[in-house]
Design a protein around this motif. Sequence first.
Motif, short mmCIF file in Angstrom:
data_model
loop_
_atom_site.label_atom_id
_atom_site.label_comp_id
_atom_site.label_asym_id
_atom_site.label_seq_id
_atom_site.Cartn_x
_atom_site.Cartn_y
_atom_site.Cartn_z
N LEU A 5 0.84 -1.19 0.00
CA LEU A 5 0.00 0.00 0.00
C LEU A 5 0.88 1.24 0.00
CD1 LEU A 5 -2.50 -1.15 2.76
CD2 LEU A 5 -2.91 -1.13 0.30
N ARG A 6 0.35 2.30 -0.61
CA ARG A 6 1.05 3.58 -0.61
C ARG A 6 0.04 4.67 -0.35
NH1 ARG A 6 3.14 7.38 -4.71
NH2 ARG A 6 4.99 8.30 -3.78
N ALA A 7 0.33 5.52 0.62
CA ALA A 7 -0.56 6.63 0.96
C ALA A 7 -0.31 7.80 0.01
CB ALA A 7 -0.34 7.07 2.40
N ARG A 8 -1.36 8.55 -0.28
CA ARG A 8 -1.28 9.68 -1.21
C ARG A 8 -0.41 10.81 -0.67
NH1 ARG A 8 -6.91 12.07 -2.14
NH2 ARG A 8 -6.47 12.96 -0.10
N ASP A 9 -0.48 11.07 0.62
CA ASP A 9 0.29 12.17 1.21
C ASP A 9 0.51 11.87 2.69
OD1 ASP A 9 -2.09 12.94 2.64
OD2 ASP A 9 -2.75 14.09 0.90
N PRO A 10 1.26 12.70 3.40
CA PRO A 10 1.53 12.42 4.82
C PRO A 10 0.28 12.28 5.69
CG PRO A 10 3.09 14.04 4.01
CD PRO A 10 2.07 13.84 2.91
N CYS A 38 -2.65 11.18 4.81
CA CYS A 38 -3.24 9.87 4.51
C CYS A 38 -2.38 8.74 5.08
CB CYS A 38 -3.39 9.70 3.00
SG CYS A 38 -4.54 10.89 2.26
N ALA A 39 -1.07 8.96 5.10
CA ALA A 39 -0.18 7.96 5.69
C ALA A 39 -0.47 7.80 7.18
CB ALA A 39 1.28 8.36 5.46
N LEU A 40 -0.77 8.91 7.85
CA LEU A 40 -1.13 8.81 9.27
C LEU A 40 -2.42 8.02 9.46
CD1 LEU A 40 -0.27 12.39 10.54
CD2 LEU A 40 0.85 10.24 11.19
N LYS A 41 -3.40 8.25 8.60
CA LYS A 41 -4.65 7.49 8.70
C LYS A 41 -4.40 6.00 8.47
CE LYS A 41 -7.79 11.05 6.95
NZ LYS A 41 -8.73 11.37 5.86
N LEU A 42 -3.63 5.70 7.44
CA LEU A 42 -3.32 4.30 7.14
C LEU A 42 -2.57 3.66 8.30
CD1 LEU A 42 -3.24 1.85 5.28
CD2 LEU A 42 -1.19 2.84 4.20
N ILE A 54 -10.22 -1.05 5.25
CA ILE A 54 -9.77 0.29 4.84
C ILE A 54 -10.42 0.74 3.53
CG2 ILE A 54 -7.58 0.10 6.08
CD1 ILE A 54 -6.27 -0.20 3.23
N GLN A 55 -11.55 0.11 3.19
CA GLN A 55 -12.21 0.43 1.92
C GLN A 55 -12.49 1.92 1.73
OE1 GLN A 55 -12.65 -2.19 -0.38
NE2 GLN A 55 -12.70 -0.39 -1.69
N PRO A 56 -12.92 2.66 2.77
CA PRO A 56 -13.15 4.09 2.57
C PRO A 56 -11.87 4.84 2.15
CG PRO A 56 -14.24 3.37 4.56
CD PRO A 56 -13.40 2.21 4.08
N ASP A 108 -11.37 3.87 -1.56
CA ASP A 108 -12.37 4.52 -2.41
C ASP A 108 -12.09 6.01 -2.60
OD1 ASP A 108 -13.67 2.10 -2.67
OD2 ASP A 108 -15.24 2.58 -1.19
N ALA A 109 -11.57 6.66 -1.56
CA ALA A 109 -11.29 8.09 -1.63
C ALA A 109 -9.95 8.38 -2.32
CB ALA A 109 -11.28 8.68 -0.22
N GLY A 110 -9.21 7.34 -2.67
CA GLY A 110 -7.92 7.54 -3.30
C GLY A 110 -6.84 7.99 -2.33
N GLU A 111 -7.11 7.90 -1.03
CA GLU A 111 -6.12 8.29 -0.03
C GLU A 111 -5.02 7.24 0.10
OE1 GLU A 111 -8.29 10.99 3.18
OE2 GLU A 111 -9.03 8.92 3.16
N VAL A 112 -5.38 6.00 -0.21
CA VAL A 112 -4.43 4.89 -0.20
C VAL A 112 -4.56 4.15 -1.52
CG1 VAL A 112 -3.81 2.70 0.91
CG2 VAL A 112 -4.52 4.66 2.30
N VAL A 113 -3.42 3.81 -2.10
CA VAL A 113 -3.40 3.11 -3.38
C VAL A 113 -2.79 1.74 -3.18
CG1 VAL A 113 -2.50 3.17 -5.73
CG2 VAL A 113 -3.14 5.31 -4.60
#
Length: 149
Positions: A90-95, A97-101, A134-136, A139-144
């Motif tokens: 997995l890769r987070a979109r930005d810092p 999003c990385a915290l959420k992940l 982590i589907q939300p 879906d939001a593109g916060e995690v790829v």
Amino acid sequence: MLRLHGIIGRADDRTYAGRLHALEHRGGIELLFVPPEDAGRRRFRLTTDRGTDCAVSLDRDEQLVDGALLHLDSDRAIIARFGEEQVWRLRARDPACALKLGWHAGNLHWRVRFEDDHLIVLLDAPLDTYRARIQPLLDAGEVVERDRV
């Protein structure tokens, strides 16, 4: 090298449930992934998912099974798993999003490691089980999702 002789029991046995649960919370569970070509052998040497070098020997009357408990002490347990280790990249979109992940992975007690800017989830269950949690974010593109190995 840690020498492991014989099978103690099965990881899903109620006898060991409490101890294994406590070890899991302390990061003391190690998985020994046994490739198909080694599954029938009585002696082999492999490394756990946490880097412990293990020399395994079994008695003639013992049959290695998926989930066999090979080692158990107050600090760790080593459990045999058949096949290759399955991971989800997995890769987070930005810092942010990385915290959420990271929060989700920690809260869900996922076993993870890091490679550059990727979170590598070590799968113990079907991928869909993890994805649903982590589907939300997906879906939001916060995690790829990258690749699954």
